[in-house]
Design a protein around this motif. Sequence first.
Motif, PDB file in Angstrom:
ATOM      1  N   TRP A 127       0.828  -1.202   0.000  1.00  0.00           N
ATOM      2  CA  TRP A 127       0.000   0.000   0.000  1.00  0.00           C
ATOM      3  C   TRP A 127       0.866   1.257   0.000  1.00  0.00           C
ATOM      4  O   TRP A 127       0.496   2.269  -0.596  1.00  0.00           O
ATOM      5  N   GLY A 128       2.020   1.200   0.619  1.00  0.00           N
ATOM      6  CA  GLY A 128       2.946   2.331   0.559  1.00  0.00           C
ATOM      7  C   GLY A 128       3.414   2.603  -0.863  1.00  0.00           C
ATOM      8  O   GLY A 128       3.578   3.761  -1.268  1.00  0.00           O
ATOM      9  N   GLU A 129       3.625   1.538  -1.644  1.00  0.00           N
ATOM     10  CA  GLU A 129       4.016   1.708  -3.051  1.00  0.00           C
ATOM     11  C   GLU A 129       2.920   2.418  -3.841  1.00  0.00           C
ATOM     12  O   GLU A 129       3.201   3.225  -4.724  1.00  0.00           O
ATOM     13  N   VAL A 130       1.680   2.108  -3.535  1.00  0.00           N
ATOM     14  CA  VAL A 130       0.563   2.746  -4.231  1.00  0.00           C
ATOM     15  C   VAL A 130       0.363   4.177  -3.739  1.00  0.00           C
ATOM     16  O   VAL A 130       0.233   5.118  -4.525  1.00  0.00           O
ATOM     17  N   ILE A 181      -6.536  -3.126  -4.969  1.00  0.00           N
ATOM     18  CA  ILE A 181      -5.432  -3.382  -4.047  1.00  0.00           C
ATOM     19  C   ILE A 181      -5.807  -2.931  -2.641  1.00  0.00           C
ATOM     20  O   ILE A 181      -5.524  -3.622  -1.653  1.00  0.00           O
ATOM     21  N   ALA A 182      -6.476  -1.782  -2.525  1.00  0.00           N
ATOM     22  CA  ALA A 182      -6.896  -1.296  -1.201  1.00  0.00           C
ATOM     23  C   ALA A 182      -7.821  -2.297  -0.523  1.00  0.00           C
ATOM     24  O   ALA A 182      -7.698  -2.561   0.687  1.00  0.00           O
ATOM     25  N   THR A 183      -8.740  -2.873  -1.275  1.00  0.00           N
ATOM     26  CA  THR A 183      -9.650  -3.875  -0.718  1.00  0.00           C
ATOM     27  C   THR A 183      -8.885  -5.097  -0.237  1.00  0.00           C
ATOM     28  O   THR A 183      -9.156  -5.630   0.853  1.00  0.00           O
ATOM     29  N   GLN A 184      -7.920  -5.540  -1.036  1.00  0.00           N
ATOM     30  CA  GLN A 184      -7.126  -6.708  -0.669  1.00  0.00           C
ATOM     31  C   GLN A 184      -6.264  -6.430   0.564  1.00  0.00           C
ATOM     32  O   GLN A 184      -6.129  -7.281   1.447  1.00  0.00           O
ATOM     33  N   VAL A 185      -5.660  -5.249   0.614  1.00  0.00           N
ATOM     34  CA  VAL A 185      -4.833  -4.874   1.769  1.00  0.00           C
ATOM     35  C   VAL A 185      -5.680  -4.851   3.030  1.00  0.00           C
ATOM     36  O   VAL A 185      -5.277  -5.367   4.086  1.00  0.00           O
ATOM     37  N   CYS A 186      -6.867  -4.262   2.938  1.00  0.00           N
ATOM     38  CA  CYS A 186      -7.757  -4.190   4.098  1.00  0.00           C
ATOM     39  C   CYS A 186      -8.137  -5.591   4.567  1.00  0.00           C
ATOM     40  O   CYS A 186      -8.079  -5.896   5.766  1.00  0.00           O
ATOM     41  N   SER A 193      -0.500   0.823   9.803  1.00  0.00           N
ATOM     42  CA  SER A 193      -1.835   0.460   9.307  1.00  0.00           C
ATOM     43  C   SER A 193      -2.878   1.475   9.748  1.00  0.00           C
ATOM     44  O   SER A 193      -3.795   1.818   8.977  1.00  0.00           O
ATOM     45  N   ILE A 194      -2.754   1.946  10.980  1.00  0.00           N
ATOM     46  CA  ILE A 194      -3.678   2.974  11.462  1.00  0.00           C
ATOM     47  C   ILE A 194      -3.531   4.242  10.617  1.00  0.00           C
ATOM     48  O   ILE A 194      -4.525   4.864  10.210  1.00  0.00           O
ATOM     49  N   TYR A 195      -2.295   4.622  10.333  1.00  0.00           N
ATOM     50  CA  TYR A 195      -2.047   5.791   9.481  1.00  0.00           C
ATOM     51  C   TYR A 195      -2.670   5.596   8.101  1.00  0.00           C
ATOM     52  O   TYR A 195      -3.240   6.524   7.520  1.00  0.00           O
ATOM     53  N   TYR A 196      -2.597   4.379   7.568  1.00  0.00           N
ATOM     54  CA  TYR A 196      -3.149   4.079   6.247  1.00  0.00           C
ATOM     55  C   TYR A 196      -4.677   4.018   6.243  1.00  0.00           C
ATOM     56  O   TYR A 196      -5.298   3.969   5.184  1.00  0.00           O
ATOM     57  N   GLY A 197      -5.278   3.966   7.427  1.00  0.00           N
ATOM     58  CA  GLY A 197      -6.727   3.874   7.501  1.00  0.00           C
ATOM     59  C   GLY A 197      -7.252   2.467   7.672  1.00  0.00           C
ATOM     60  O   GLY A 197      -8.433   2.200   7.401  1.00  0.00           O
ATOM     61  N   PHE A 198      -6.377   1.561   8.139  1.00  0.00           N
ATOM     62  CA  PHE A 198      -6.776   0.178   8.383  1.00  0.00           C
ATOM     63  C   PHE A 198      -6.514  -0.184   9.851  1.00  0.00           C
ATOM     64  O   PHE A 198      -5.673  -1.033  10.153  1.00  0.00           O
ATOM     65  N   PRO A 199      -7.205   0.445  10.783  1.00  0.00           N
ATOM     66  CA  PRO A 199      -6.920   0.223  12.219  1.00  0.00           C
ATOM     67  C   PRO A 199      -7.577  -1.047  12.742  1.00  0.00           C
ATOM     68  O   PRO A 199      -8.535  -1.556  12.154  1.00  0.00           O
ATOM     69  N   PRO A 200      -7.087  -1.563  13.871  1.00  0.00           N
ATOM     70  CA  PRO A 200      -7.827  -2.621  14.565  1.00  0.00           C
ATOM     71  C   PRO A 200      -9.191  -2.078  14.993  1.00  0.00           C
ATOM     72  O   PRO A 200      -9.374  -0.877  15.168  1.00  0.00           O
ATOM     73  N   ALA A 201     -10.140  -2.968  15.168  1.00  0.00           N
ATOM     74  CA  ALA A 201     -11.486  -2.543  15.548  1.00  0.00           C
ATOM     75  C   ALA A 201     -11.480  -1.880  16.920  1.00  0.00           C
ATOM     76  O   ALA A 201     -10.748  -2.292  17.822  1.00  0.00           O
TER      77      ALA A 201
END
Length: 282
Positions: A117-120, A139-144, A184-192
Motif C-alpha cells: 500500500w505504501g508503493e501505491v 489493491i486497497a480492498t485486498q490490503v484491508c 496500518s492505522i495511518y493508512y486507515g486500516f486500524p484494529p477494531a
Amino acid sequence: MSSTKDLLLFDHPVSSYAQKIRIALREKNLPFRSEIPVGGGIQSSPEFVETNPRREVPVLINGSDAIFDSTIILEYLEDLHPSPPLLPPASDPGARARGRMIEDVADTIYEAVNWVWGEVLWSGRAGDDEERNLLRKHIATQVCDQTEQLYTWFEDKLGEYDFFGGSHGFGYADLALIALVHRSIYYGFPPANGSKLMAWYDRCAARESVRVTLREFDENVAGMFKLKGFYRDGSGFRRQYRDHRMEAMVKLGGWEILRDGIRHENVKFSWPGQLGKQLGKL
C-alpha cells in the motif's frame, strides 16, 4: 567484547524495521546516534555500503561490529546487553519461540502487505488514470482484507495477556508489531475499536520507547509523498522489490505495477546482480 558507548544506527524513522531497533535500544536505555543513508545507500558512508550488500536499513555499527538485518540486530543487542530482557528466559523456550514466530510473521507477511500500500500511496505506482483507479481500489480492498486476517491471528496469539511476551511482558513480538500496526492505522486500516489488539496498541503506545519512536514516524511521514513520481518517471533511484514484498505485490493484484517497473527500469532486485535490466522487455 564490544561495548555500546558509541552506537551508530543507519536507519530511517519511517522504516518499520528501523523503528523496531529504535524501540529496542530505548527499552535497553542504550544511547545511539542515527544516520539516514542517502542516494539509496550509494552515496552513503562506507560503513553502511560495506556492511550491507542489500543497501537497506537498519544497520548497526558498534566499534568493529557491523550488523545488518533487524532480527539479527535484536539478537546481537540481547546477547550484548541482556538486561532488561526482550526475550523470555531460556528456562521458557516455548515462550521464546512464540515471540520469534510472531516477529517473523510481522517482518515477512504483515510488513509486505503494508509495503504494497505504501508503493501505491507514496510512490504512485498505480498511476492516475481511470483504469488504474480501479487497480488502486482493488489493491486497497485486498490490503484491508489481509490486514484484518492478520489482526485476527495476532489477537489469538495475544490471548488474555497485556503483551505478546505473555507473563514475561513487553518484548520482541511487541516491538516488531507495534510499528506495523501504527502504520496500518495511518493508512486507515486500524484494529477494531474495543478489540484486544487495539487495547494492546494503546498499552504499547504509552511506553516511552514506543511513544518517541512513533512520534518520529509521524513527524517524517509527510515527506514520503515526495516519492510520488520520483520512482515512476525514472528520475530517482530504483525501488527494491524482494522476497515477501514482491510476492505480496503480485498476490494483492499488483502484477501490472511490477511489470511496468521492470519495463521502465525503475525497480530493482536484491544483490547480487540487477535482474530488472535482464527482464526489461517483459
